[in-house]
Design an enzyme around this catalytic site. Sequence first.
Site, PDB file in Angstrom:
ATOM      1  N   ARG A  47       0.806  -1.223   0.000  1.00  0.00           N
ATOM      2  CA  ARG A  47       0.000   0.000   0.000  1.00  0.00           C
ATOM      3  C   ARG A  47       0.836   1.270   0.000  1.00  0.00           C
ATOM      4  NH1 ARG A  47      -3.339  -3.252   3.580  1.00  0.00           N
ATOM      5  NH2 ARG A  47      -5.237  -3.866   2.476  1.00  0.00           N
ATOM      6  N   LYS A  95       3.070  11.790 -10.648  1.00  0.00           N
ATOM      7  CA  LYS A  95       2.226  10.948 -11.498  1.00  0.00           C
ATOM      8  C   LYS A  95       3.007   9.694 -11.873  1.00  0.00           C
ATOM      9  CE  LYS A  95      -0.251  12.881 -14.802  1.00  0.00           C
ATOM     10  NZ  LYS A  95      -0.676  13.804 -15.905  1.00  0.00           N
ATOM     11  N   GLU A 117       9.351  18.123 -24.444  1.00  0.00           N
ATOM     12  CA  GLU A 117       8.658  18.483 -23.205  1.00  0.00           C
ATOM     13  C   GLU A 117       9.081  19.871 -22.725  1.00  0.00           C
ATOM     14  OE1 GLU A 117       6.194  17.163 -21.787  1.00  0.00           O
ATOM     15  OE2 GLU A 117       6.133  15.030 -22.285  1.00  0.00           O
ATOM     16  N   LYS A 126       7.029  23.300 -14.220  1.00  0.00           N
ATOM     17  CA  LYS A 126       6.311  22.095 -13.805  1.00  0.00           C
ATOM     18  C   LYS A 126       6.055  22.110 -12.297  1.00  0.00           C
ATOM     19  CE  LYS A 126       4.750  17.789 -14.182  1.00  0.00           C
ATOM     20  NZ  LYS A 126       5.498  16.655 -14.769  1.00  0.00           N
ATOM     21  N   GLU A 173      -4.503  17.224 -10.771  1.00  0.00           N
ATOM     22  CA  GLU A 173      -4.902  17.512 -12.157  1.00  0.00           C
ATOM     23  C   GLU A 173      -6.406  17.792 -12.276  1.00  0.00           C
ATOM     24  OE1 GLU A 173      -4.412  15.324 -16.421  1.00  0.00           O
ATOM     25  OE2 GLU A 173      -2.679  15.198 -15.105  1.00  0.00           O
ATOM     26  N   ARG A 189      -3.143  21.952 -13.916  1.00  0.00           N
ATOM     27  CA  ARG A 189      -2.177  20.897 -14.258  1.00  0.00           C
ATOM     28  C   ARG A 189      -2.513  20.256 -15.600  1.00  0.00           C
ATOM     29  NH1 ARG A 189       0.674  16.345 -10.353  1.00  0.00           N
ATOM     30  NH2 ARG A 189       1.913  15.387 -11.995  1.00  0.00           N
ATOM     31  N   ASN A 213      -0.756  18.855 -20.390  1.00  0.00           N
ATOM     32  CA  ASN A 213      -1.089  17.848 -21.397  1.00  0.00           C
ATOM     33  C   ASN A 213      -1.073  18.416 -22.819  1.00  0.00           C
ATOM     34  OD1 ASN A 213      -1.524  15.686 -19.565  1.00  0.00           O
ATOM     35  ND2 ASN A 213      -3.555  16.486 -19.084  1.00  0.00           N
ATOM     36  N   HIS A 223      -0.314  16.158 -25.805  1.00  0.00           N
ATOM     37  CA  HIS A 223      -0.369  14.762 -25.383  1.00  0.00           C
ATOM     38  C   HIS A 223      -1.620  14.030 -25.864  1.00  0.00           C
ATOM     39  CE1 HIS A 223       2.953  16.084 -22.961  1.00  0.00           C
ATOM     40  NE2 HIS A 223       3.126  14.888 -22.451  1.00  0.00           N
ATOM     41  N   HIS A 228      -0.168  10.745 -27.207  1.00  0.00           N
ATOM     42  CA  HIS A 228      -0.430   9.448 -26.579  1.00  0.00           C
ATOM     43  C   HIS A 228      -1.125   8.491 -27.538  1.00  0.00           C
ATOM     44  CE1 HIS A 228      -0.199  10.692 -22.038  1.00  0.00           C
ATOM     45  NE2 HIS A 228       0.978  10.676 -22.636  1.00  0.00           N
ATOM     46  N   HIS A 260       8.338   8.981 -26.651  1.00  0.00           N
ATOM     47  CA  HIS A 260       7.257   9.795 -26.104  1.00  0.00           C
ATOM     48  C   HIS A 260       7.380  11.239 -26.585  1.00  0.00           C
ATOM     49  CE1 HIS A 260       4.322  11.441 -23.355  1.00  0.00           C
ATOM     50  NE2 HIS A 260       5.231  12.244 -22.836  1.00  0.00           N
TER      51      HIS A 260
END
Length: 358
Positions: free
Chosen positions: A120, A141, A183, A223, A233, A237, A241, A244, A248, A261
Amino acid sequence: MFLVKDILVQSNTNSYHIAVGESLRFQLNQYLTKNYSSIFIVSDENVAALYLDDILKNFTDKPVFHSIVPAGEQSKDIQTFYQLQTDAINFCLDRESLMIALGGGVVGDLAGFTAATYMRGIDYVQMPTTILAHDSSVGGKVAINHELGKNLIGNFYPPQAVIYDVETLKSLNEREVRSGYAELIKEALIADTDFYRTLIETDIYKVSNSELQDHLQRGINIKAHIVEVDEKESGIRKHLNLGHTLGHALEADLGYGRLTHGEAVAIGLLFSLHVSEQLYSDNLPFEELTLWLRKNRYPLKNIEYHAERLITKMKSDKKSVKSKIQMVLLKELASPVIVELEDAEINKYLHSFIVRMV
């Protein structure tokens, strides 16, 4: 020695420092605030061959274990994640153990998600070794991919520290440099016009160490500020993206590894600017950015665009809402906005974009 001092990110669960400098991989103990029972280092086969021994030398007084995964996006899958869980159990890691993610964004996401879910949740530290990972290592993330979409299985789980030894960037190949700078220019587009102007004049393969470290500092600061304001997010935030949505989808549709990426995000940035031009302004730098990407040898040609499949993957992306595709667009430089688009609109924009990219 260049050092980004006191970049402190405050999350809901803990605050953590981001240290950027030279030879930090030999000084890890000064960044660890707890006396951990054992250390578990996760790296990939390329990075481990270069830097694993340096990390091991930091820990001579406690059990230290390591697992090496194949290099590449393909390792961010359920099988590799399960193997790392198995390794952690076999190494008898407990809740006072520390996991170290030594590598690029793939290793950081994979090891971070393993740490978030083992017993956990145990502590982990990000040690990025690529330019791209300046972005993914900050903000907590962590995720693995599903064959139907990127990063669909994941969590928000902040690290205990981000330790960025820029000496490890010397071993990067051109493809990895391209990936990272995509990025950086994304961060500049959404938040810092001066930074964008600096980057657009940059030959990314001829930057000096001081220039690279300045670029990294500016990107990390953007960032860090955004994720501190909006950790989960739910608001600004989402601006991170930019590029993306299509990026993606292209990664998943072409097969992970066909484009890095950052290479996929670079195409996605152009698509976002293309759509933004239609909706907001024809003063956006689509042509300027295209020229910069071509000069820096980004793969913009011979890309197979299957509009229907891409739209399906965009809708399955975690950024979609009620089966509508969310995109980050720009009203102008450093002025991002989030919009929801219907399938027919995306289809129209995709087809005009494909024509424009030929």
